[in-house]
Design a protein around this motif. Sequence first.
Motif, PDB file in Angstrom:
ATOM      1  N   GLY A 254       0.748  -1.123   0.043  1.00  0.00           N
ATOM      2  CA  GLY A 254       0.105  -0.180  -0.047  1.00  0.00           C
ATOM      3  C   GLY A 254       0.759   1.228   0.128  1.00  0.00           C
ATOM      4  O   GLY A 254       0.157   2.258   0.134  1.00  0.00           O
ATOM      5  N   PHE A 255       2.126   1.238  -0.191  1.00  0.00           N
ATOM      6  CA  PHE A 255       3.058   2.491  -0.131  1.00  0.00           C
ATOM      7  C   PHE A 255       2.992   3.032  -1.508  1.00  0.00           C
ATOM      8  O   PHE A 255       2.469   2.398  -2.764  1.00  0.00           O
ATOM      9  N   HIS A 256       3.090   4.412  -1.662  1.00  0.00           N
ATOM     10  CA  HIS A 256       2.932   5.075  -2.796  1.00  0.00           C
ATOM     11  C   HIS A 256       3.986   5.424  -3.827  1.00  0.00           C
ATOM     12  O   HIS A 256       3.984   5.796  -5.002  1.00  0.00           O
ATOM     13  N   LEU A 257       5.390   5.541  -3.231  1.00  0.00           N
ATOM     14  CA  LEU A 257       6.534   6.018  -3.770  1.00  0.00           C
ATOM     15  C   LEU A 257       7.563   5.026  -3.527  1.00  0.00           C
ATOM     16  O   LEU A 257       7.642   4.513  -2.363  1.00  0.00           O
ATOM     17  N   LEU A 258       8.411   4.914  -4.490  1.00  0.00           N
ATOM     18  CA  LEU A 258      10.091   4.160  -4.200  1.00  0.00           C
ATOM     19  C   LEU A 258      10.867   5.114  -5.001  1.00  0.00           C
ATOM     20  O   LEU A 258      10.740   5.615  -5.968  1.00  0.00           O
ATOM     21  N   SER A 259      11.741   5.608  -4.071  1.00  0.00           N
ATOM     22  CA  SER A 259      12.932   6.312  -4.756  1.00  0.00           C
ATOM     23  C   SER A 259      14.177   5.267  -4.865  1.00  0.00           C
ATOM     24  O   SER A 259      14.654   4.481  -3.837  1.00  0.00           O
ATOM     25  N   LEU A 260      14.698   5.343  -5.920  1.00  0.00           N
ATOM     26  CA  LEU A 260      15.942   4.728  -6.146  1.00  0.00           C
ATOM     27  C   LEU A 260      17.180   5.309  -5.869  1.00  0.00           C
ATOM     28  O   LEU A 260      18.311   5.038  -6.186  1.00  0.00           O
ATOM     29  N   SER A 261      16.799   6.698  -4.809  1.00  0.00           N
ATOM     30  CA  SER A 261      17.667   7.406  -4.447  1.00  0.00           C
ATOM     31  C   SER A 261      18.543   8.124  -5.704  1.00  0.00           C
ATOM     32  O   SER A 261      18.320   8.159  -6.832  1.00  0.00           O
ATOM     33  N   GLY A 262      19.416   9.128  -5.119  1.00  0.00           N
ATOM     34  CA  GLY A 262      20.155  10.019  -6.109  1.00  0.00           C
ATOM     35  C   GLY A 262      21.734   9.388  -6.122  1.00  0.00           C
ATOM     36  O   GLY A 262      22.060   9.029  -5.314  1.00  0.00           O
ATOM     37  N   ALA A 263      22.210   9.400  -7.687  1.00  0.00           N
ATOM     38  CA  ALA A 263      23.347   9.144  -7.529  1.00  0.00           C
ATOM     39  C   ALA A 263      24.430  10.270  -7.584  1.00  0.00           C
ATOM     40  O   ALA A 263      24.157  11.313  -8.469  1.00  0.00           O
ATOM     41  N   PRO A 264      25.237  10.380  -6.666  1.00  0.00           N
ATOM     42  CA  PRO A 264      25.951  11.776  -6.287  1.00  0.00           C
ATOM     43  C   PRO A 264      26.784  11.920  -7.587  1.00  0.00           C
ATOM     44  O   PRO A 264      27.358  11.160  -8.245  1.00  0.00           O
ATOM     45  N   LEU A 265      26.777  13.376  -7.612  1.00  0.00           N
ATOM     46  CA  LEU A 265      27.896  14.018  -8.756  1.00  0.00           C
ATOM     47  C   LEU A 265      27.784  13.305  -9.911  1.00  0.00           C
ATOM     48  O   LEU A 265      28.375  13.172 -11.024  1.00  0.00           O
ATOM     49  N   ALA A 266      26.272  12.881 -10.552  1.00  0.00           N
ATOM     50  CA  ALA A 266      25.797  12.233 -11.684  1.00  0.00           C
ATOM     51  C   ALA A 266      24.522  12.923 -12.243  1.00  0.00           C
ATOM     52  O   ALA A 266      23.545  13.141 -11.668  1.00  0.00           O
ATOM     53  N   ARG A 267      24.461  13.098 -13.525  1.00  0.00           N
ATOM     54  CA  ARG A 267      23.421  13.501 -14.023  1.00  0.00           C
ATOM     55  C   ARG A 267      23.008  13.075 -15.282  1.00  0.00           C
ATOM     56  O   ARG A 267      24.002  12.282 -15.991  1.00  0.00           O
ATOM     57  N   SER A 268      21.808  12.755 -15.821  1.00  0.00           N
ATOM     58  CA  SER A 268      21.624  12.179 -16.927  1.00  0.00           C
ATOM     59  C   SER A 268      22.040  12.965 -18.105  1.00  0.00           C
ATOM     60  O   SER A 268      22.285  14.040 -17.952  1.00  0.00           O
ATOM     61  N   GLN A 269      22.047  12.267 -19.248  1.00  0.00           N
ATOM     62  CA  GLN A 269      22.758  12.799 -20.621  1.00  0.00           C
ATOM     63  C   GLN A 269      21.945  14.126 -20.766  1.00  0.00           C
ATOM     64  O   GLN A 269      22.483  14.942 -21.278  1.00  0.00           O
TER      65      GLN A 269
END
Length: 372
Positions: A254-269
């Motif tokens: 019944g949970f609403h959200l899952l975060s796969l967290s943030g990768a430090p010092l990284a951004r998508s292309q």
Amino acid sequence: LEPAYSRYALDSERARALLESSGGSTMAWMTLWSSNSYWFSPTGNSYVAYRLGSGVALTVGDPVGPPSELRQSVEGFAAYCAESGVTVCFYSVNDATREAAAGLGHTDLQVAEETLLPLGSLAFRGKRFQDVRTAFNRAGKAGIRAEWTTYRTAPLSVLDQINAISEEWVAEKQMPEMGFTLGGIEEIDDDGVRLLLAVDQDRTVHGVTSWLPIYRDGEITGWTLDFMRRRAHGFPAAMDFLIASAALSLQDEGFHLLSLSGAPLARSQAAAAAPGGGSSGENGSGRRDAGTPPVLEWLMERLGGTLEPVYGFRSLLAYKAKFQPEYVPLYMTYMDSASLPAIANALARAYLPHVSVGQTFTMARRIVGNQR
């Protein structure tokens, strides 16, 4: 030492109570980790967790407390740092905190990208989830299942394996384990943290993930992925299997959200290719500070590039794309470009707390170098 320890314990307990009652960001649980210091708002309803080093106060994400107090918390903590002769750096914060800091004249840069999986109707169907379904199929054939537990309730035989897997992972890196916004064994040893293990029929642990609670208005509404370790010669698709299993299992709860967290010092292309690389480059009056954002962006690229060969943050962000997440930018804000070398040193020290002072300054020199 006794009074200092007692003060920390009291502050930590106070922060935990506030987080559980009012809630915070998806990564707010990290504010409860050891080595953090705390500033509490005059109202007593909000707080900022931070790491102090090299004359810089690096916040551990966003302020925690009622959303209505966010701006006052940003302004209050910045004033506290100024009065203490410390440089404030809001680190790994969301849009709301970034905008509040911009009102103080801060420049910002996107330093990470959080990956979110909304729950409720999640189903790993279709061609884009082929890798995930393959992991499930291979796990079934290998007799591997996902099993929830906590570090404090797991059998000793399981704990021994978790510790051995973690030590093996660290040894492969040939560098100290990182900290700050990345948890280790110490951080998973908490009643509030859930572990999901990949276990075979012989009770061999092939992989382990930890999940941090996300609080909203006194309730847990979701979970954030933190600790990820896989046995070197174990089931190769353990992480795919565990993350997908966690998503479906927590959705069923019944949970609403899952975060796969943030990768430090990284951004998508896409984020890195955007004009300014995600940096607003505007001060509180809305005027663009043309010189500073490129310098800061260059600094973070150097820091990320220095750590990438060993820790693979950019590769980790690319890996999470297979789960088709939503991407949310995380920012770093600061006031004065003259503080950049100190910020670089403070970041290196925060992420690698176990390296020597000499190694830290060497890393800072490699990051800052000559701006040519």
